[in-house]
Write a protein that holds these residues in place. Sequence first.
Motif: not given
Lengths: 460, 576
Positions: B71-81, B308-325
Amino acid sequence: MADISKEYKTISQIAGPLVYVKNTEPVGYKEMVNIRLSDGSMRRGQVLDSSGDIVVVQVFEGTSGIDKDASVRFLGETMKMPVSKDMLGRILSGSGKPLDGGADIVPEDEREILGAAINPWARDSPSDFIQTGISTIDGMNTLVRGQKLPIFSASGLPHNEIALQIARQAKVRGENEEFAVVFIAMGITNEEKQMFMKEFERTGALKNAVVFLNLADDPAVERTLTPRLGLTTAEYMAFDLGMQVLVIMTDITNYCEALRQIGAAREEVPGRRGYPGYMYTDLAQLYERAGRIKGKKGSITQIPILSMPGGDITHPIPDLSGYITEGQIVLSMDLHRNGIYPPINVSSSLSRLMGGGTGEGKTREDHKGVSDQLYAAYAEGKDLRGLVAIVGKDSLSEMDRKLLDFADVFEDRFVRQGPEEDRSIEQTLDLGWELFTNLDLEQITKISRKYIEKYMPKKE
Amino acid sequence: MSTEGVIYRVAGPVVTATGISPKMYDVVHVGNEQLMGEVIKIVGEYSIIQVYEDTDGIKPGEPVTNTGRPLSVELGPGLLTSVYDGIQRPLPILREKMGDYIYRGVSAPGLDHSKKWDFVPTAKTGDVVSEGEVIGTVQEGPIVHKIMVPIGIKNAKVENIKSGSFTIDETVATIGGKDVPMVQYWPVRNPRPVSEKYQPDIPLVTGLRVLDTMFPLAKGGAAAIPGAFGTGKTVTQQSLAKYSDAEIVVYIGCGERGNEMTEVLTEFPELKDPRTGESLMKRTVLIANTSNMPVAAREASVYTGMTIAEYFRDMGYNVALMADSTSRWAEAMREISSRLEEMPGEEGYPAYLAGRLSEFYERAARAKALCGLDGSVSVIGAVSPPGGDLSEPVTQNTLRIVRVFWALDTKLRERRHFPTINWLTSYTMYDRQLQAWFKQNVADDFPALKAWAMKTLQKEAELQEVVQMVGSDSLPDEQKVTLEIAKMIREIFLQQNAYHPVDCYCPLPRQYKMLTLIKKYSDLAEKALVSGAQVDKIVHLPVRTRFNQSKYEENVDEELAGVEADMDSQFAALGA
């Protein structure tokens, strides 16, 4: 497609509500099944487990009288419910057959009873007020269109009366809104059935209602279907006919007992207290059918009623329900013993969607402030009762004494109301202001000054 | 190796197939309608598949195809929003395809494959690059989306790199003989690599006073919010998502209520980002898998979000991941485990519950990414203990891993004290590590001020016990003052209205100012008491009303200055 004309006489095992059939052609999961008994009578069932070797069928009406010679026919489709606008005003059994002596329902459409999940993207947020005429609900735990707000009760408490009162009084405010109630009773006694039927007819509430009655001695499997039939009807009325539908389901505890019974018969690994591990998902599939859909006029609002076994709010049934529903109305034995009807304990009750359906343009601008203030003053007053029990009333300060009295007056006048008393939201809020006159102005901290000036009754 | 087989058995979301010889966790397509599923057990020739969609009407004998990939995800431009379900199907596209309800058998790619993005190369032909390094950028709303060398390529030469407008599938560079498009695929259950994990010593600033000042979470840390239902957990998490100072927010509604998810879905696009003034949605990825959507997709949703969060971290961003619940996630594990007839552990949860939870939280970190920049994933996981019983397995296993605990409290909710974070039972273990940062960035005495506030609250709790026994009148004057000061800390500082336009976000300097003023009141009151002023007068100065209200005023900082002036003059008038 399996050949639907084919009858199998290959039953290999019968246990509880389950019939095991071998040597069939491929059969679909959840497919409907007809079983013809040797005396010619018919039973209905559903496929629970389908494999190349054996098919497990759950029989709705119970397996008594079924022998290994019974013939089994698979119908090639999943369960459907006939729906029609003419269902309003009808009283139906737990399996959807008329109980009121009227004619059969002429279907306008047939719907899958399981219901698919609403795409979260298609949902519209609940934001319109529904008036129940009960002060503690309207004023402090407001019900909003599309919400699911359960009533947590216990044995010996008048939840059925409250359910009826809500069914009778509930209304949406606004022009050109069609309102309907779907009342789903599960596992009720014959006596309760008589009461419900009589009350609905006597008060005229029936003309805008569809009533489903599953009795305590009806088979457990039927009990798990009744709410789905009711909700399918509600969805049709709400999203096809554009009506505002209130669904009242009583008693969810009986429904969950039926789930447990069936789970045990299927020899499943039980979860907490013997209830099946999938009970959360199963309940969610009922409760989450409430809501609004973007671009559709209608809505489904649910008031499920459940009696907490032993009054225990941590029991799996109220606990799992509470995680899915948007708040809860809790009934209290203490208030009931003090002769207060409806015995709604506001301190542990909550409506999570209240913010969206109250305030200016929805109810009244001062609504939130009044509600917060009632909560705060009542909570402080209740705390003081504990203190008074130890040190006596005399040692209280003047301010504290006012709070203590406030708690009593609040229960006596705001909480208490007659079973036939239908208070509008304005009456409820004004009653709140009347109670605030017993407090010092300094103690009213949760309402902004401009509303105090506007709404506080002037002392003579 | 065969990839085509047939269904042998269907029982709910668990399907058994024969004829495919898969690897564990391979994704398979089940039945004539090609429902998506994952191989979770292999027994002899039988493959046990958990299906992400409803299996009603599916029959034995229908075909099964193995894709051979996990099971994989697609990572690339277009993820945001984007707004996804648990297996990265975009919900708006599902609605276009099948209407208001989610029916099965519809597939939709996670990213838009036809949209063109402006790719600006940052690497040159001839550069030698390795996995994770940035070769170009795409402007995606307010965020610079960095295109990284796919994992697996090491010390390879950039043979060709383009510039211009491309779809995510088109080649933008050729590296070491490989054509590299902007899109990447990553198996969700595997953590993405980093070059080095750091000690967390920078706080995640949230604008919530009780969290930032009292119980801060470090960037790259993990916090748990347990709370029985109705304690305001969801509200707290949502304000965190809205106001925390992470550049990217990933919000996983795992087994969430439909209506609350709608609230998130409608509110996020409308919310103004406090820093950019643009819609908050532009830097957010939402994953919505409500409680009535298929249970297997719920199980997968937290991994989808984390990847997806890790992918943005790898670009040097700070990511907040909320998991509810996370409790809903654990329940999904339990449900699937029970369908598999596995031996249940504590309370019916599978024995591997603790392992799965720690694997998940371990993916939170502040790290030096492979591209050389620092990034972080902070995890805020909600747990929903049944009946508020914190000794249940999910909460206990979570608390063994996370270092911050924000205890929500039903009692506070009954009192309408929001956020309902109990100051006596919550804790943070990052205090010491973060002290240096607070001293440097807020004020030197900030840690001391906080310690004073905590001590006052603790003192209040002790005094309350006495008051319960003998009433407040019998307390000595200085203790009466302590009680009132603690009340001020609670009502002015700790209570915060998440829905109020001003109070919803409180910057650190203002938090410091408010707390300083309460401390000042306390000091002045103490002095006044010594000089013989009446205690009733001291604690009921008119300035308190203004102080209470100040946080709701639009010009709050001026108001606070006014409060300070009033305080000075009114205490002076007492003759102190």
